[in-house]
Design a protein around this motif. Structure first.
Motif, PDB file in Angstrom:
ATOM      1  N   ALA A  22     164.866  -8.276 103.090  1.00  0.00           N
ATOM      2  CA  ALA A  22     164.215  -7.389 102.135  1.00  0.00           C
ATOM      3  C   ALA A  22     163.806  -6.104 102.835  1.00  0.00           C
ATOM      4  O   ALA A  22     163.598  -6.072 104.048  1.00  0.00           O
ATOM      5  N   CYS A  23     163.662  -5.052 102.026  1.00  0.00           N
ATOM      6  CA  CYS A  23     163.353  -3.733 102.561  1.00  0.00           C
ATOM      7  C   CYS A  23     162.391  -3.014 101.618  1.00  0.00           C
ATOM      8  O   CYS A  23     162.621  -2.962 100.407  1.00  0.00           O
ATOM      9  N   VAL A  24     161.309  -2.477 102.180  1.00  0.00           N
ATOM     10  CA  VAL A  24     160.381  -1.654 101.419  1.00  0.00           C
ATOM     11  C   VAL A  24     160.917  -0.225 101.360  1.00  0.00           C
ATOM     12  O   VAL A  24     161.428   0.298 102.354  1.00  0.00           O
ATOM     13  N   LEU A  25     160.787   0.391 100.181  1.00  0.00           N
ATOM     14  CA  LEU A  25     161.251   1.760  99.987  1.00  0.00           C
ATOM     15  C   LEU A  25     160.238   2.513  99.133  1.00  0.00           C
ATOM     16  O   LEU A  25     159.853   2.043  98.063  1.00  0.00           O
ATOM     17  N   GLY A  26     159.785   3.664  99.609  1.00  0.00           N
ATOM     18  CA  GLY A  26     158.873   4.498  98.839  1.00  0.00           C
ATOM     19  C   GLY A  26     159.634   5.470  97.956  1.00  0.00           C
ATOM     20  O   GLY A  26     160.630   6.058  98.383  1.00  0.00           O
ATOM     21  N   VAL A  27     159.154   5.645  96.710  1.00  0.00           N
ATOM     22  CA  VAL A  27     159.794   6.560  95.761  1.00  0.00           C
ATOM     23  C   VAL A  27     158.737   7.559  95.286  1.00  0.00           C
ATOM     24  O   VAL A  27     158.130   7.390  94.226  1.00  0.00           O
ATOM     25  N   PRO A  28     158.494   8.618  96.052  1.00  0.00           N
ATOM     26  CA  PRO A  28     157.396   9.549  95.771  1.00  0.00           C
ATOM     27  C   PRO A  28     157.744  10.611  94.729  1.00  0.00           C
ATOM     28  O   PRO A  28     157.848  11.795  95.021  1.00  0.00           O
ATOM     29  N   PHE A  29     157.909  10.135  93.491  1.00  0.00           N
ATOM     30  CA  PHE A  29     158.299  11.032  92.402  1.00  0.00           C
ATOM     31  C   PHE A  29     157.380  10.833  91.207  1.00  0.00           C
ATOM     32  O   PHE A  29     157.035   9.707  90.850  1.00  0.00           O
ATOM     33  N   ASP A  30     156.961  11.926  90.581  1.00  0.00           N
ATOM     34  CA  ASP A  30     156.394  11.855  89.240  1.00  0.00           C
ATOM     35  C   ASP A  30     156.918  13.036  88.439  1.00  0.00           C
ATOM     36  O   ASP A  30     157.333  14.053  88.994  1.00  0.00           O
ATOM     37  N   VAL A  80     162.203   8.019  99.798  1.00  0.00           N
ATOM     38  CA  VAL A  80     163.313   8.817  99.283  1.00  0.00           C
ATOM     39  C   VAL A  80     162.879  10.284  99.287  1.00  0.00           C
ATOM     40  O   VAL A  80     161.730  10.613  98.988  1.00  0.00           O
ATOM     41  N   ASN A  81     163.776  11.175  99.617  1.00  0.00           N
ATOM     42  CA  ASN A  81     163.458  12.617  99.610  1.00  0.00           C
ATOM     43  C   ASN A  81     163.570  13.174  98.195  1.00  0.00           C
ATOM     44  O   ASN A  81     164.548  13.827  97.829  1.00  0.00           O
ATOM     45  N   CYS A  82     162.528  12.887  97.397  1.00  0.00           N
ATOM     46  CA  CYS A  82     162.534  13.307  95.996  1.00  0.00           C
ATOM     47  C   CYS A  82     162.059  14.746  95.829  1.00  0.00           C
ATOM     48  O   CYS A  82     161.423  15.312  96.720  1.00  0.00           O
ATOM     49  N   PHE A  83     162.340  15.275  94.645  1.00  0.00           N
ATOM     50  CA  PHE A  83     161.840  16.588  94.243  1.00  0.00           C
ATOM     51  C   PHE A  83     160.958  16.363  93.020  1.00  0.00           C
ATOM     52  O   PHE A  83     161.462  16.153  91.915  1.00  0.00           O
ATOM     53  N   ALA A  84     159.650  16.387  93.235  1.00  0.00           N
ATOM     54  CA  ALA A  84     158.716  16.042  92.168  1.00  0.00           C
ATOM     55  C   ALA A  84     158.948  16.902  90.934  1.00  0.00           C
ATOM     56  O   ALA A  84     159.104  18.125  91.029  1.00  0.00           O
ATOM     57  N   GLY A  85     158.986  16.254  89.765  1.00  0.00           N
ATOM     58  CA  GLY A  85     159.178  16.954  88.508  1.00  0.00           C
ATOM     59  C   GLY A  85     160.615  17.298  88.182  1.00  0.00           C
ATOM     60  O   GLY A  85     160.897  17.793  87.086  1.00  0.00           O
ATOM     61  N   ASP A  86     161.538  17.041  89.097  1.00  0.00           N
ATOM     62  CA  ASP A  86     162.939  17.426  88.902  1.00  0.00           C
ATOM     63  C   ASP A  86     163.800  16.163  88.802  1.00  0.00           C
ATOM     64  O   ASP A  86     164.254  15.610  89.808  1.00  0.00           O
ATOM     65  N   VAL A  87     163.998  15.697  87.566  1.00  0.00           N
ATOM     66  CA  VAL A  87     164.762  14.480  87.333  1.00  0.00           C
ATOM     67  C   VAL A  87     166.208  14.641  87.785  1.00  0.00           C
ATOM     68  O   VAL A  87     166.785  13.749  88.432  1.00  0.00           O
ATOM     69  N   GLU A  88     166.836  15.762  87.466  1.00  0.00           N
ATOM     70  CA  GLU A  88     168.256  15.945  87.756  1.00  0.00           C
ATOM     71  C   GLU A  88     168.557  15.855  89.246  1.00  0.00           C
ATOM     72  O   GLU A  88     169.597  15.337  89.647  1.00  0.00           O
ATOM     73  N   ARG A  89     167.669  16.366  90.070  1.00  0.00           N
ATOM     74  CA  ARG A  89     167.881  16.310  91.515  1.00  0.00           C
ATOM     75  C   ARG A  89     167.421  14.983  92.116  1.00  0.00           C
ATOM     76  O   ARG A  89     168.032  14.475  93.060  1.00  0.00           O
ATOM     77  N   SER A  90     166.352  14.406  91.567  1.00  0.00           N
ATOM     78  CA  SER A  90     165.736  13.239  92.195  1.00  0.00           C
ATOM     79  C   SER A  90     166.419  11.922  91.836  1.00  0.00           C
ATOM     80  O   SER A  90     166.559  11.037  92.691  1.00  0.00           O
ATOM     81  N   TYR A  91     166.847  11.777  90.585  1.00  0.00           N
ATOM     82  CA  TYR A  91     167.420  10.490  90.184  1.00  0.00           C
ATOM     83  C   TYR A  91     168.637  10.093  91.027  1.00  0.00           C
ATOM     84  O   TYR A  91     168.734   8.942  91.464  1.00  0.00           O
ATOM     85  N   PRO A  92     169.579  10.989  91.290  1.00  0.00           N
ATOM     86  CA  PRO A  92     170.712  10.588  92.143  1.00  0.00           C
ATOM     87  C   PRO A  92     170.279  10.187  93.554  1.00  0.00           C
ATOM     88  O   PRO A  92     170.877   9.285  94.154  1.00  0.00           O
ATOM     89  N   LEU A  93     169.245  10.833  94.076  1.00  0.00           N
ATOM     90  CA  LEU A  93     168.768  10.489  95.412  1.00  0.00           C
ATOM     91  C   LEU A  93     168.119   9.111  95.432  1.00  0.00           C
ATOM     92  O   LEU A  93     168.297   8.335  96.382  1.00  0.00           O
ATOM     93  N   ILE A  94     167.369   8.789  94.380  1.00  0.00           N
ATOM     94  CA  ILE A  94     166.744   7.466  94.289  1.00  0.00           C
ATOM     95  C   ILE A  94     167.818   6.389  94.165  1.00  0.00           C
ATOM     96  O   ILE A  94     167.778   5.360  94.849  1.00  0.00           O
ATOM     97  N   GLU A  95     168.790   6.635  93.307  1.00  0.00           N
ATOM     98  CA  GLU A  95     169.876   5.673  93.120  1.00  0.00           C
ATOM     99  C   GLU A  95     170.653   5.470  94.418  1.00  0.00           C
ATOM    100  O   GLU A  95     170.985   4.328  94.793  1.00  0.00           O
ATOM    101  N   GLN A  96     170.925   6.545  95.136  1.00  0.00           N
ATOM    102  CA  GLN A  96     171.667   6.440  96.392  1.00  0.00           C
ATOM    103  C   GLN A  96     170.888   5.631  97.426  1.00  0.00           C
ATOM    104  O   GLN A  96     171.461   4.790  98.132  1.00  0.00           O
TER     105      GLN A  96
END
Length: 301
Positions: A22-30, A80-96
């Motif tokens: 198992a692996c812990v992963l942070g998803v810092p997006f809102d 994950v290197n998310c971009f807060a508030g930006d679904v189009e940029r962040s969702y592919p990064l979270i999925e990857q």
């Protein structure tokens, strides 16, 4: 290490003494669209900080591994290197990021982030498990009859995209107020099973037994929103609702789910800006530890 890990486990780069299960992963997006509660993007790091209070052994294992962290060979992949508030940029990064964890043979145990982070995670998990069932424990269904991608439409879009087996999936714990009418009816119209908080509170054993019977051995994605707890013990959440679970009840509910065929865990909506003494983050860290115990009791697939 470039980041403090959950409970001090090795980073994924360092590796574990055991092959990680198992692996812990942070998803810092809102989404950043709430009128005044913005900040769950800070949740993962705050949960990690409070996880230092948790010790790795259960004093009374009662059928669980005494040390689920060791049993899993748990590692932490950071955020994950998310971009807060930006679904189009962040969702592919979270999925990857999820793709990479799953491809490595590890069960993902993630921490958000608001409830919007669940959709890209489901996209990744669905690739491996086409018969995926969701067990969503939350004060809200996140299944509203609205357009777009946000915290209210996560499971609406999941249904439309065919990511989950809706007829064998559950929303558990809906209570309080909503900003539009007919929410529970709409969720049911999509095929989801909805267990209101009143039903759960009246007979939690019967509710869990019904969930077990319906889900069987299907692969299960557990999505746990911290607002299932009452704001008196979890004030730092995105959308608090009075009349929720206390910590004893919430932990007992999680433990009662042992034996389901879990393949992913998702704990979300810790909002540190509203948290008092990081109480909610500490409770979320405890929830994550209980998820580790559930993962350790799930046969390796």
């Amino acid at each position: 290490m470039s980041f403090a890990t959950f409970m001090g486990v090795p980073s994924r780069q360092e590796g574990s003494a055991l092959t990680p299960r198992a692996c812990v992963l942070g998803v810092p997006f809102d989404c950043g669209t709430h009128p005044f509660r913005v900040g769950s993007r800070e949740g993962p790091d705050t949960i990690r900080r409070q996880s230092r209070l948790i010790r790795p052994y259960f004093s009374d294992p009662a059928g669980k591994p005494a040390n689920p962290i060791a049993a899993l060979g748990l590692v932490d992949a950071g955020n994950v290197n998310c971009f807060a508030g930006d679904v189009e940029r962040s969702y592919p990064l979270i999925e990857q990021a999820m793709d990479e964890v799953i491809a490595g043979g590890m069960m993902p145990i993630t921490m958000g982030g608001d409830g919007a982070v669940t959709l890209p995670q489901l996209r990744a998990v669905r690739k491996r498990y086409p018969d995926l069932a969701v067990l969503h424990i939350d004060a809200h269904t996140d299944t509203y009859d609205l357009a777009g991608f946000n915290t209210a439409t996560t499971f609406t879009r999941a249904s439309e995209e065919g990511l989950v087996d809706v007829r064998n999936s559950f929303h558990v714990g809906a209570r309080g107020t909503t900003f539009m009418d007919g929410v529970l009816g709409f969720g049911r119209s999509l095929g989801y099973n909805i267990v209101s908080f009143a039903e759960l509170d009246a007979d939690p054993v019967a509710c869990v037994n019904a969930i077990r019977e319906r889900i069987g051995q299907r692969p299960v994605y557990l999505c746990f929103d911290m607002d299932i707890f009452d704001p008196s013990c979890a004030p730092g959440v995105c959308t608090p609702e009075w009349g929720g679970l206390n910590p004893k009840e919430g932990i007992a509910l999680l433990r009662s789910l042992a034996g389901l065929n879990f393949v992913a865990f998702d704990v979300n909506t810790v909002s540190p800006a509203q948290d008092i003494g990081e109480t909610t983050a500490f409770l979320a860290a405890s929830v994550l530890f209980e998820c580790c115990a559930l993962a350790a009791q799930t046969p390796a697939r």
